[in-house]
Design a protein around this motif. Structure first.
Motif, PDB file in Angstrom:
ATOM      1  N   THR A   2       0.829  -1.206   0.000  1.00 32.17           N
ATOM      2  CA  THR A   2       0.000   0.000   0.000  1.00 32.17           C
ATOM      3  C   THR A   2       0.865   1.258   0.000  1.00 32.17           C
ATOM      4  O   THR A   2       0.522   2.248  -0.635  1.00 32.17           O
ATOM      5  CB  THR A   2      -0.930   0.003   1.223  1.00 32.17           C
ATOM      6  OG1 THR A   2      -1.655  -1.212   1.230  1.00 32.17           O
ATOM      7  CG2 THR A   2      -1.887   1.164   1.178  1.00 32.17           C
ATOM      8  N   ALA A   3       1.994   1.215   0.675  1.00 29.96           N
ATOM      9  CA  ALA A   3       2.843   2.401   0.777  1.00 29.96           C
ATOM     10  C   ALA A   3       3.477   2.779  -0.557  1.00 29.96           C
ATOM     11  O   ALA A   3       3.663   3.959  -0.853  1.00 29.96           O
ATOM     12  CB  ALA A   3       3.931   2.170   1.820  1.00 29.96           C
ATOM     13  N   CYS A   4       3.803   1.806  -1.371  1.00 28.59           N
ATOM     14  CA  CYS A   4       4.532   2.133  -2.599  1.00 28.59           C
ATOM     15  C   CYS A   4       3.751   1.857  -3.875  1.00 28.59           C
ATOM     16  O   CYS A   4       4.258   2.115  -4.966  1.00 28.59           O
ATOM     17  CB  CYS A   4       5.856   1.374  -2.627  1.00 28.59           C
ATOM     18  SG  CYS A   4       5.658  -0.401  -2.559  1.00 28.59           S
ATOM     19  N   TRP A   5       2.525   1.366  -3.779  1.00 23.90           N
ATOM     20  CA  TRP A   5       1.854   0.969  -5.009  1.00 23.90           C
ATOM     21  C   TRP A   5       0.379   1.350  -5.048  1.00 23.90           C
ATOM     22  O   TRP A   5      -0.084   1.942  -6.007  1.00 23.90           O
ATOM     23  CB  TRP A   5       2.004  -0.537  -5.172  1.00 23.90           C
ATOM     24  CG  TRP A   5       1.804  -1.035  -6.552  1.00 23.90           C
ATOM     25  CD1 TRP A   5       1.958  -0.356  -7.718  1.00 23.90           C
ATOM     26  CD2 TRP A   5       1.418  -2.349  -6.915  1.00 23.90           C
ATOM     27  NE1 TRP A   5       1.711  -1.167  -8.788  1.00 23.90           N
ATOM     28  CE2 TRP A   5       1.374  -2.395  -8.319  1.00 23.90           C
ATOM     29  CE3 TRP A   5       1.110  -3.480  -6.206  1.00 23.90           C
ATOM     30  CZ2 TRP A   5       1.038  -3.544  -8.999  1.00 23.90           C
ATOM     31  CZ3 TRP A   5       0.779  -4.614  -6.893  1.00 23.90           C
ATOM     32  CH2 TRP A   5       0.743  -4.643  -8.275  1.00 23.90           C
ATOM     33  N   ALA A   6      -0.368   1.002  -4.029  1.00 23.27           N
ATOM     34  CA  ALA A   6      -1.823   1.129  -4.067  1.00 23.27           C
ATOM     35  C   ALA A   6      -2.274   2.436  -3.413  1.00 23.27           C
ATOM     36  O   ALA A   6      -2.881   2.444  -2.344  1.00 23.27           O
ATOM     37  CB  ALA A   6      -2.463  -0.068  -3.374  1.00 23.27           C
ATOM     38  N   ARG A   7      -1.970   3.544  -4.069  1.00 25.61           N
ATOM     39  CA  ARG A   7      -2.412   4.854  -3.584  1.00 25.61           C
ATOM     40  C   ARG A   7      -2.979   5.641  -4.745  1.00 25.61           C
ATOM     41  O   ARG A   7      -2.481   5.565  -5.875  1.00 25.61           O
ATOM     42  CB  ARG A   7      -1.227   5.631  -2.992  1.00 25.61           C
ATOM     43  CG  ARG A   7      -0.721   5.095  -1.693  1.00 25.61           C
ATOM     44  CD  ARG A   7       0.230   6.095  -1.037  1.00 25.61           C
ATOM     45  NE  ARG A   7       1.006   6.846  -2.002  1.00 25.61           N
ATOM     46  CZ  ARG A   7       2.330   6.802  -2.093  1.00 25.61           C
ATOM     47  NH1 ARG A   7       3.011   6.042  -1.295  1.00 25.61           N
ATOM     48  NH2 ARG A   7       2.958   7.525  -2.986  1.00 25.61           N
ATOM     49  N   TRP A   8      -4.019   6.421  -4.484  1.00 24.88           N
ATOM     50  CA  TRP A   8      -4.639   7.222  -5.536  1.00 24.88           C
ATOM     51  C   TRP A   8      -3.710   8.325  -6.025  1.00 24.88           C
ATOM     52  O   TRP A   8      -3.800   8.757  -7.169  1.00 24.88           O
ATOM     53  CB  TRP A   8      -5.943   7.831  -5.037  1.00 24.88           C
ATOM     54  CG  TRP A   8      -7.031   6.816  -4.931  1.00 24.88           C
ATOM     55  CD1 TRP A   8      -7.527   6.263  -3.787  1.00 24.88           C
ATOM     56  CD2 TRP A   8      -7.753   6.210  -6.001  1.00 24.88           C
ATOM     57  NE1 TRP A   8      -8.497   5.355  -4.077  1.00 24.88           N
ATOM     58  CE2 TRP A   8      -8.666   5.297  -5.446  1.00 24.88           C
ATOM     59  CE3 TRP A   8      -7.714   6.330  -7.384  1.00 24.88           C
ATOM     60  CZ2 TRP A   8      -9.519   4.534  -6.204  1.00 24.88           C
ATOM     61  CZ3 TRP A   8      -8.574   5.567  -8.140  1.00 24.88           C
ATOM     62  CH2 TRP A   8      -9.463   4.684  -7.543  1.00 24.88           C
ATOM     63  N   SER A   9      -2.803   8.777  -5.179  1.00 27.60           N
ATOM     64  CA  SER A   9      -1.897   9.853  -5.593  1.00 27.60           C
ATOM     65  C   SER A   9      -0.927   9.400  -6.681  1.00 27.60           C
ATOM     66  O   SER A   9      -0.338  10.232  -7.371  1.00 27.60           O
ATOM     67  CB  SER A   9      -1.115  10.374  -4.388  1.00 27.60           C
ATOM     68  OG  SER A   9      -0.320   9.334  -3.836  1.00 27.60           O
ATOM     69  N   LEU A  10      -0.764   8.114  -6.863  1.00 26.05           N
ATOM     70  CA  LEU A  10       0.142   7.600  -7.892  1.00 26.05           C
ATOM     71  C   LEU A  10      -0.511   7.529  -9.271  1.00 26.05           C
ATOM     72  O   LEU A  10       0.139   7.103 -10.225  1.00 26.05           O
ATOM     73  CB  LEU A  10       0.653   6.216  -7.493  1.00 26.05           C
ATOM     74  CG  LEU A  10       1.550   6.183  -6.263  1.00 26.05           C
ATOM     75  CD1 LEU A  10       1.887   4.756  -5.891  1.00 26.05           C
ATOM     76  CD2 LEU A  10       2.821   6.975  -6.512  1.00 26.05           C
ATOM     77  N   MET A  11      -1.776   7.938  -9.386  1.00 24.60           N
ATOM     78  CA  MET A  11      -2.449   7.899 -10.681  1.00 24.60           C
ATOM     79  C   MET A  11      -1.804   8.839 -11.696  1.00 24.60           C
ATOM     80  O   MET A  11      -1.861   8.608 -12.892  1.00 24.60           O
ATOM     81  CB  MET A  11      -3.931   8.258 -10.532  1.00 24.60           C
ATOM     82  CG  MET A  11      -4.742   7.197  -9.838  1.00 24.60           C
ATOM     83  SD  MET A  11      -4.874   5.693 -10.783  1.00 24.60           S
ATOM     84  CE  MET A  11      -5.972   6.197 -12.070  1.00 24.60           C
ATOM     85  N   LEU A  12      -1.168   9.907 -11.219  1.00 22.80           N
ATOM     86  CA  LEU A  12      -0.531  10.867 -12.111  1.00 22.80           C
ATOM     87  C   LEU A  12       0.966  10.614 -12.260  1.00 22.80           C
ATOM     88  O   LEU A  12       1.669  11.392 -12.909  1.00 22.80           O
ATOM     89  CB  LEU A  12      -0.766  12.293 -11.605  1.00 22.80           C
ATOM     90  CG  LEU A  12      -2.240  12.711 -11.560  1.00 22.80           C
ATOM     91  CD1 LEU A  12      -2.381  14.096 -10.957  1.00 22.80           C
ATOM     92  CD2 LEU A  12      -2.845  12.666 -12.951  1.00 22.80           C
ATOM     93  N   ASP A  13       1.462   9.537 -11.687  1.00 28.29           N
ATOM     94  CA  ASP A  13       2.873   9.182 -11.781  1.00 28.29           C
ATOM     95  C   ASP A  13       3.061   8.252 -12.980  1.00 28.29           C
ATOM     96  O   ASP A  13       2.601   7.118 -12.968  1.00 28.29           O
ATOM     97  CB  ASP A  13       3.318   8.496 -10.485  1.00 28.29           C
ATOM     98  CG  ASP A  13       4.784   8.155 -10.505  1.00 28.29           C
ATOM     99  OD1 ASP A  13       5.524   8.718 -11.330  1.00 28.29           O
ATOM    100  OD2 ASP A  13       5.198   7.318  -9.685  1.00 28.29           O
ATOM    101  N   PHE A  14       3.721   8.732 -14.023  1.00 28.37           N
ATOM    102  CA  PHE A  14       3.884   7.956 -15.244  1.00 28.37           C
ATOM    103  C   PHE A  14       5.238   7.256 -15.334  1.00 28.37           C
ATOM    104  O   PHE A  14       5.724   6.960 -16.407  1.00 28.37           O
ATOM    105  CB  PHE A  14       3.687   8.848 -16.477  1.00 28.37           C
ATOM    106  CG  PHE A  14       2.269   9.307 -16.630  1.00 28.37           C
ATOM    107  CD1 PHE A  14       1.280   8.404 -16.967  1.00 28.37           C
ATOM    108  CD2 PHE A  14       1.929  10.625 -16.409  1.00 28.37           C
ATOM    109  CE1 PHE A  14      -0.027   8.817 -17.106  1.00 28.37           C
ATOM    110  CE2 PHE A  14       0.623  11.049 -16.547  1.00 28.37           C
ATOM    111  CZ  PHE A  14      -0.365  10.141 -16.892  1.00 28.37           C
TER     112      PHE A  14
END
Length: 153
Positions: A2-14
Motif C-alpha cells: 500500500t505504501a509504494c503501489w496502491a495509492r490514488w496519488s500515484l495515478m498521475l505518476d507515469f
C-alpha cells in the motif's frame, strides 16, 4: 504494498515503477512476471500514443496510403524494440531472483492434489501429476456445459 503501489496519488505518476521484488516475495515469480510484462507493455504503449495520433491526423487531413504504410513501419520497429527491451528486463529479473538454474516455477500450490509419479522427462525425479480420468471428466463436463450454453442461446 500500500505504501509504494496502491495509492490514488500515484495515478498521475507515469514512471510505471512497480514493487516487483515485494510481489515476487509474496506471490511468486510467475505472477510477478505477469505484472512486469504488463508494466513494460504499458510504458511502450504510452510512448507510441503520440506517434499514432500524429499518423491518424495525417490520415484524416493529408494523405491516406502513405500514413498507413508509415505507421506500419513504425509499428514493426516499435514491436521489435519492445521485444528486445523486454528480453533484457526479463534476463535482469531472472538474475535478480536467481531463476537461472531452473526453468520451472518452484512454488507449490497448496490446493493441488495429485499422485507422485516418475517424471516424463527424467525418471529419476518424482513429480505430482493430476489423474488422467479426473482431467478427462472435468474437460468433458466443461465441454458439455459450453455446448448446452451455446445451444440454448
Amino acid at each position: 504494498l500500500t505504501a509504494c503501489w496502491a495509492r490514488w496519488s500515484l495515478m498521475l505518476d507515469f514512471t510505471f515503477v512497480q514493487p516487483l521484488t515485494f510481489l515476487n516475495d509474496y506471490f511468486s515469480s510467475r505472477v510477478t512476471f505477469i505484472f512486469a510484462w504488463t508494466g513494460h507493455y504499458c510504458k511502450f504503449l504510452l510512448a507510441l500514443t503520440p506517434v499514432a495520433i500524429a499518423f491518424e491526423l495525417a490520415n484524416l487531413f493529408l494523405w491516406s496510403h502513405g500514413s498507413v504504410l508509415g505507421l506500419g513501419i513504425i509499428l514493426a520497429a516499435w514491436g521489435k524494440l519492445t521485444l528486445n527491451t523486454w528480453s533484457r528486463e526479463q534476463e535482469y529479473f531472472c538474475t535478480l531472483w536467481d531463476l537461472k538454474d531452473s526453468h520451472k516455477d518452484k512454488t507449490q500450490r497448496a490446493d493441488f492434489t495429485g499422485t507422485m509419479l516418475p517424471s516424463h522427462v527424467d525418471h529419476n525425479i518424482r513429480e505430482m501429476y493430476y489423474s488422467t480420468w479426473k482431467y478427462t471428466g472435468r474437460m468433458s463436463v466443461s465441454w458439455l456445459v459450453n455446448v448446452i450454453a451455446i445451444a440454448v442461446k
